[in-house]
Each structure stands twice: as structure tokens, then as C-alpha cells.
Design an enzyme around this catalytic site. Structure first.
Site, PDB file in Angstrom:
ATOM      1  N   SER A  49       0.868  -1.185   0.000  1.00 29.30           N
ATOM      2  CA  SER A  49       0.000   0.000   0.000  1.00 29.30           C
ATOM      3  C   SER A  49       0.904   1.233   0.000  1.00 29.30           C
ATOM      4  CB  SER A  49      -0.889   0.003   1.246  1.00 29.30           C
ATOM      5  OG  SER A  49      -0.090   0.191   2.401  1.00 29.30           O
ATOM      6  N   ASP A  84      -0.710  -1.557  -4.146  1.00 27.76           N
ATOM      7  CA  ASP A  84      -2.093  -1.787  -3.723  1.00 27.76           C
ATOM      8  C   ASP A  84      -2.813  -0.439  -3.566  1.00 27.76           C
ATOM      9  OD1 ASP A  84      -4.267  -3.277  -2.790  1.00 27.76           O
ATOM     10  OD2 ASP A  84      -3.593  -3.177  -0.699  1.00 27.76           O
ATOM     11  N   HIS A  85      -3.972  -0.296  -4.166  1.00 26.03           N
ATOM     12  CA  HIS A  85      -4.768   0.947  -4.087  1.00 26.03           C
ATOM     13  C   HIS A  85      -3.942   2.196  -4.397  1.00 26.03           C
ATOM     14  CE1 HIS A  85      -8.438  -0.901  -2.750  1.00 26.03           C
ATOM     15  NE2 HIS A  85      -7.728  -1.652  -1.939  1.00 26.03           N
ATOM     16  N   ASP A 105      -6.327   2.828  -8.279  1.00 24.91           N
ATOM     17  CA  ASP A 105      -7.655   2.852  -7.670  1.00 24.91           C
ATOM     18  C   ASP A 105      -8.318   4.191  -7.977  1.00 24.91           C
ATOM     19  OD1 ASP A 105      -9.924   2.888  -6.167  1.00 24.91           O
ATOM     20  OD2 ASP A 105      -8.968   2.373  -4.261  1.00 24.91           O
ATOM     21  N   HIS A 177     -12.363  -3.904   3.860  1.00 24.04           N
ATOM     22  CA  HIS A 177     -11.008  -4.089   4.404  1.00 24.04           C
ATOM     23  C   HIS A 177     -11.095  -4.236   5.924  1.00 24.04           C
ATOM     24  CE1 HIS A 177      -9.421  -1.859   0.682  1.00 24.04           C
ATOM     25  NE2 HIS A 177      -8.950  -3.079   0.619  1.00 24.04           N
ATOM     26  N   HIS A 207     -10.916  -8.002  -2.859  1.00 28.03           N
ATOM     27  CA  HIS A 207     -10.188  -7.333  -1.770  1.00 28.03           C
ATOM     28  C   HIS A 207     -10.832  -7.733  -0.445  1.00 28.03           C
ATOM     29  CE1 HIS A 207      -7.580  -4.222  -3.799  1.00 28.03           C
ATOM     30  NE2 HIS A 207      -8.198  -4.784  -4.822  1.00 28.03           N
ATOM     31  N   GLY A 208     -10.178  -7.361   0.654  1.00 29.22           N
ATOM     32  CA  GLY A 208     -10.762  -7.611   1.972  1.00 29.22           C
ATOM     33  C   GLY A 208     -10.879  -9.096   2.291  1.00 29.22           C
ATOM     34  N   ASN A 229      -6.987 -10.637  -2.020  1.00 29.10           N
ATOM     35  CA  ASN A 229      -6.056  -9.840  -1.206  1.00 29.10           C
ATOM     36  C   ASN A 229      -6.243 -10.101   0.284  1.00 29.10           C
ATOM     37  OD1 ASN A 229      -5.621  -8.715  -3.693  1.00 29.10           O
ATOM     38  ND2 ASN A 229      -6.063  -6.624  -3.077  1.00 29.10           N
ATOM     39  N   ASN A 231      -4.541  -8.912   4.025  1.00 29.12           N
ATOM     40  CA  ASN A 231      -3.614  -8.026   4.736  1.00 29.12           C
ATOM     41  C   ASN A 231      -3.805  -8.172   6.253  1.00 29.12           C
ATOM     42  OD1 ASN A 231      -1.937  -5.974   5.566  1.00 29.12           O
ATOM     43  ND2 ASN A 231      -3.121  -4.315   4.693  1.00 29.12           N
TER      44      ASN A 231
HETATM   45  P1  13P Z   1      -7.846  -7.218   4.445  1.00 33.22           P
HETATM   46  O1  13P Z   1      -6.958  -6.352   5.257  1.00 33.22           O
HETATM   47  O2  13P Z   1      -9.249  -7.128   4.876  1.00 33.22           O
HETATM   48  O3  13P Z   1      -7.357  -8.625   4.368  1.00 33.22           O
HETATM   49  O4  13P Z   1      -7.840  -6.619   2.954  1.00 33.22           O
HETATM   50  C1  13P Z   1      -6.661  -6.645   2.201  1.00 33.22           C
HETATM   51  C2  13P Z   1      -6.827  -5.926   0.915  1.00 33.22           C
HETATM   52  O5  13P Z   1      -7.861  -5.946   0.304  1.00 33.22           O
HETATM   53  C3  13P Z   1      -5.669  -5.206   0.378  1.00 33.22           C
HETATM   54  O6  13P Z   1      -6.004  -4.381  -0.697  1.00 33.22           O
END
Ligand code: 13P
Length: 287
Positions: A49, A84-85, A105, A177, A207-208, A229, A231
Site C-alpha cells: 500500500s 495496492d490501491h 484505484d 477491508h 479485496h478484503g 487480497n 492483509n
Molecule cells: P484485508 O486487510 O481485509 O485482508 O484486505 C486486504 C486488501 O484488500 C488489500 O487491498
């Protein structure tokens, strides 16, 4: 080997599995993800990110570290280093720094502006051999200062962006996220289905990934998701293992204060989470 994400995602979409994007924060994170991908013979995407890039002192530092680590660990599986984004400016910075993939993004812009900026960046990225992800319909929640309301994507807008030749498309389908709230309505498979019918072979991005139940992940893959994704889940695993080490007083025993010892349980915990996700996504042995 550092590569663009285009080929690995085409294969994933055709083979009905998904490649994991694991966001990195520092050397330990990067090492844990790379070693796990190599051990499991899985392709992998390292997500960075803008906030994490800044934390690691800049995208040039990140690219130099990842390239050197990939080589010195003797990694043979395909690895994409992906923004990312990304903002418009962030994309150019990563292209210059040597990333192999970017995400623009533009979901917060009016669709015409998202289309115009994405189109420009597709040409620049492809000219240099990088892959590019675009987004339509924002992802809910907050990640490193990027806040989204979480509305579902309009399938026609998805088609307009897919037609620009992006390599992967993130479409908001009710995903968020961070941790999901107890009253979360779940993923909108109706939206996902409509997006896939408009965009055909386009690898779709979810994502998320943290906290989405296994059956929903499997269904999303069956409806065209080829990149997922993750994170927060690695952050939580790291935190839990580190807390345990300290609460058990291990840092007070002998040389337990040595950072290489103090950070080791967290690094192992990240490996376990990445392994679990790769199993669920079906990417093991696909390198
Ligand atoms: P999370 O933190 O919810 O796993 O999402 C990660 C993500 O989408 C990174 O762009």
C-alpha cells in the site's frame, strides 16, 4: 522470479483457482511470504500500500529489498511486486521504482475520469511490461488511510474499465477491508455474477480477504475471482504470536530480547496464515 501478474492470473482464471496477494510491511513479512510460496510451489503477489511503502522509506527501498531477497533466497516461483490501491502519482512512482505490477484505484473519481486515467496508465504499464489492476465500486472500510464506502460495482462500468485492457479488475461486491462487522450482509454474488458475465475472461479481484468465510471464498472463485487480497489476517497472526511470546516472558529469558528471536514467532505465524490461504485459494503446486 519477479514477473508481472498477467500470466499467473490468466492461468488462475482458466484453472478456477485464485492467487493470493499478501500485503507486506517489512523484511520479516516479505521473507515469510516468499518462503511459503516457494515451499508450496505457489505463484504469489506481494502487495504494497502507499502507507506501507512510506513506512519502508519509499517504493525504491521496497523494490530493491524484494528483488534482492527473491534472488538471495533462490525463489523460483513467479512473484509479482504490486502497488495496492495506488493513486495516479503513486502508480508513476512504482513504475519508476521497478515494481512489476500496479493497481490504479480510481474508484472515487467519476467513471469518466476513472476511465481516462486508467486508460493512460494501461498504456504506460503495458509498454514497460507491467500488469495493471483497476477498481470499480469502492471496497468498504479503511486501509492505510484509503477509506471506501463499500458500494457494489455497476457491471456496465466494470465492462467499460475491462475493455481498456487492464489485467485484473477489482469490483466492489460488499467486501470490506479489515475485520467484518457482526452484522455484515455477506458478499453480493448477484453483483459478482453480473460483473463476470459482462467482463468474460477478465481475472476478478476480491479485496478484503480477511475473515471471509471459506464457502464464500470458494463460491467467489467459481464466479471468476482469480486474485484474493489478504492483509489484516497476517497482521493479526503476527500480533497474537508476538503477544504470546512476551506474555510468556520469553523475551526475558537468556537472549530472548534479540530481535531475531523476538520477531520469529510472528514471522512463523504469518507463514502459517499464508499457507492456510494458499490451500483455500487452490494455488498450491500451480507455480
Ligand atoms: P484485508 O486487510 O481485509 O485482508 O484486505 C486486504 C486488501 O484488500 C488489500 O487491498
Amino acid at each position: 522470479m519477479l514477473v508481472s501478474a498477467a500470466e499467473m492470473l490468466k492461468k488462475a482464471k482458466a484453472g478456477h483457482y485464485a492467487v493470493g496477494q499478501f500485503n507486506i510491511n517489512n523484511l520479516e513479512w516479505t521473507k515469510s511470504v516468499l518462503l511459503t510460496a516457494e515451499e508450496l510451489k505457489s505463484p504469489v503477489i506481494l502487495g504494497v500500500s502507499e502507507g506501507a511503502g512510506k513506512y519502508m522509506t519509499g517504493f525504491k527501498t521496497v523494490a530493491a529489498m524484494v528483488k534482492a531477497m527473491d534472488e538471495e533466497l533462490g525463489i523460483t516461483v513467479p512473484v509479482a511486486l504490486h502497488l495496492d490501491h495506488g493513486s495516479y502519482e503513486g502508480c508513476y512512482k512504482c513504475i519508476k521504482a521497478g515494481f512489476t505490477s500496479i493497481m490504479f484505484d480510481g474508484s472515487h473519481y467519476p467513471i469518466e475520469e476513472n476511465v481516462a486515467k486508467t486508460k493512460e496508465l494501461v498504456a504506460v504499464a503495458h509498454n514497460l511490461g507491467l500488469s495493471i489492476e483497476a477498481e470499480v465500486g469502492s471496497i468498504g472500510g479503511e486501509e492505510d488511510g484509503v477509506v471506501g464506502a463499500g458500494e457494489c460495482a455497476d457491471p456496465d462500468e466494470c465492462k467499460a474499465i475491462a475493455d481498456l485492457g487492464v489485467d485484473m479488475l477489482a469490483a466492489g461486491i460488499g467486501n470490506i477491508h479489515g475485520k467484518y462487522p457482526a452484522n455484515w450482509a455477506g458478499l453480493s454474488f448477484e453483483t459478482l455474477d453480473a460483473v463476470q458475465s459482462k467482463t468474460g475472461d477478465m481475472p476478478l479481484v476480491l479485496h478484503g480477504g480477511t475473515g471471509i468465510p471459506e464457502d464464500m471464498i470458494k463460491k467467489a472463485i467459481s464466479l471468476g475471482v482469480a486474485k484474493i487480497n489478504v492483509n489484516t489476517e497476517c497482521q493479526l497472526s503476527f500480533q497474537e504470536a508476538t503477544r504470546k511470546y512476551i506474555e510468556e516472558g520469553k523475551d526475558l529469558e537468556g537472549k530472548g530480547f534479540d530481535p531475531r528471536k523476538l520477531l520469529a514467532p510472528g514471522a512463523e505465524a504469518i507463514k502459517a496464515t499464508v499457507k492456510e490461504k494458499m490451500e483455500l485459494f487452490g494455488s498450491i503446486g500451480k507455480a
